[in-house]
Design an enzyme around this catalytic site. Structure first.
Site, mmCIF file in Angstrom:
data_model
loop_
_atom_site.group_PDB
_atom_site.id
_atom_site.type_symbol
_atom_site.label_atom_id
_atom_site.label_comp_id
_atom_site.label_asym_id
_atom_site.label_seq_id
_atom_site.Cartn_x
_atom_site.Cartn_y
_atom_site.Cartn_z
ATOM 1 N N GLY A 164 10.090 38.120 20.305
ATOM 2 C CA GLY A 164 9.620 36.740 20.200
ATOM 3 C C GLY A 164 10.743 35.784 20.571
ATOM 4 N N GLN B 122 15.461 28.012 20.744
ATOM 5 C CA GLN B 122 16.535 29.005 20.874
ATOM 6 C C GLN B 122 17.207 28.951 22.245
ATOM 7 O OE1 GLN B 122 13.863 32.333 19.179
ATOM 8 N NE2 GLN B 122 15.892 32.974 18.566
ATOM 9 N N HIS C 201 8.162 33.963 11.660
ATOM 10 C CA HIS C 201 9.578 33.847 12.035
ATOM 11 C C HIS C 201 9.736 32.794 13.144
ATOM 12 C CE1 HIS C 201 13.614 35.773 13.132
ATOM 13 N NE2 HIS C 201 13.342 35.070 14.214
ATOM 14 N N GLU C 202 8.851 32.849 14.153
ATOM 15 C CA GLU C 202 8.943 31.898 15.275
ATOM 16 C C GLU C 202 8.559 30.482 14.839
ATOM 17 O OE1 GLU C 202 10.526 33.064 17.545
ATOM 18 O OE2 GLU C 202 10.132 35.192 17.327
HETATM 19 O O1 GNR Z 1 13.394 40.306 18.518
HETATM 20 C C1 GNR Z 1 13.129 39.960 17.361
HETATM 21 N N1 GNR Z 1 12.799 40.904 16.448
HETATM 22 C C2 GNR Z 1 12.317 40.610 15.188
HETATM 23 C C3 GNR Z 1 12.283 41.632 14.251
HETATM 24 C C4 GNR Z 1 11.804 41.393 12.981
HETATM 25 C C5 GNR Z 1 11.344 40.162 12.647
HETATM 26 C C6 GNR Z 1 11.387 39.122 13.562
HETATM 27 C C7 GNR Z 1 11.858 39.345 14.828
HETATM 28 S S1 GNR Z 1 11.875 38.054 15.986
HETATM 29 C C8 GNR Z 1 13.242 38.532 16.976
HETATM 30 C C9 GNR Z 1 13.417 37.609 18.151
HETATM 31 C C10 GNR Z 1 13.747 36.233 17.671
HETATM 32 O O2 GNR Z 1 14.822 35.891 17.265
HETATM 33 N N2 GNR Z 1 12.782 35.348 17.684
HETATM 34 O O3 GNR Z 1 12.998 34.114 17.227
HETATM 35 NI NI NI Z 2 14.552 34.295 15.755
#
Ligand code: GNR
Ligand code: NI
Length: 177
Positions: free
Chosen positions: A46, A51, A138-139
């Protein structure tokens, strides 16, 4: 398409609250294409526009596992909004391209429902669970200037930030040599 540089913590630009988009036009699609290429290259599952230093409410994701030879499944989210979150929680070990090489367990709602605008400017809704729910939250956190380390205890967060600063200094020394 072009690769863009991913910003790493602690950088004040990651704390910005991202702005909504008025519409999805070719400029937006070019941004999403660049983000996807940058995410695949990293590699990650993601990426939020902030970012790469663009504080707009745009997210790209792809949860398809490359190793297993699955076809790519890119997903694009513009102006995502949380409509519903389950009371049930789930714990997942998270990482972040802006917090390189550090991983920690984070607790979040197990399932969420989001509305968003897609790559073509169409309104959509999505029910997510499992890794999709984790990654979406998370995003969407990134759009509010929040990193997964902000969900941890202050002690853990400060330990991780120290490690990031140390790693950055080591990398800078390597470049200087
Ligand atoms: O690549 C990513 N792996 C991930 C693993 C567990 C929970 C969230 C993520 S998102 C991350 C890429 C990222 O930083 N997205 O903002
Ligand atoms: Ni992230």
């Amino acid at each position: 398409m072009a690769l863009r540089t991913i910003i790493t913590a602690p950088d004040p630009r990651l704390k910005l609250v991202s702005d909504p988009l008025q519409e999805v036009d070719d400029t937006t699609r070019r941004l999403m294409d660049d983000m996807l290429e940058t995410m695949y290259d990293a590699p990650g599952i993601g990426l939020a526009a902030v970012q790469i230093g663009v504080p707009k409410r745009v997210i790209v994701m792809d949860l398809a596992k490359e190793k297993e030879g699955e076809p790519k499944k890119p997903m694009f989210f513009v102006n995502p909004k949380l409509i519903w979150a389950s009371d049930e929680k789930a714990i997942c070990e998270e990482g972040c391209l802006s917090v390189p090489d550090l991983y920690e367990e984070v607790e979040r709602p197990a399932r969420v429902k989001v509305s968003y605008v897609d790559y073509f400017g169409k309104d959509q809704q999505l029910d997510a669970d499992g890794m999709l729910a984790v990654c979406l939250q998370h995003e969407m956190d990134h759009l509010e200037g929040t990193l997964f380390i902000d969900h941890l205890s202050r002690l853990k967060r400060e330990m991780m930030l120290k490690k990031l600063i140390k790693a950055r200094k080591a990398a800078e020394r390597e470049v200087a040599e």
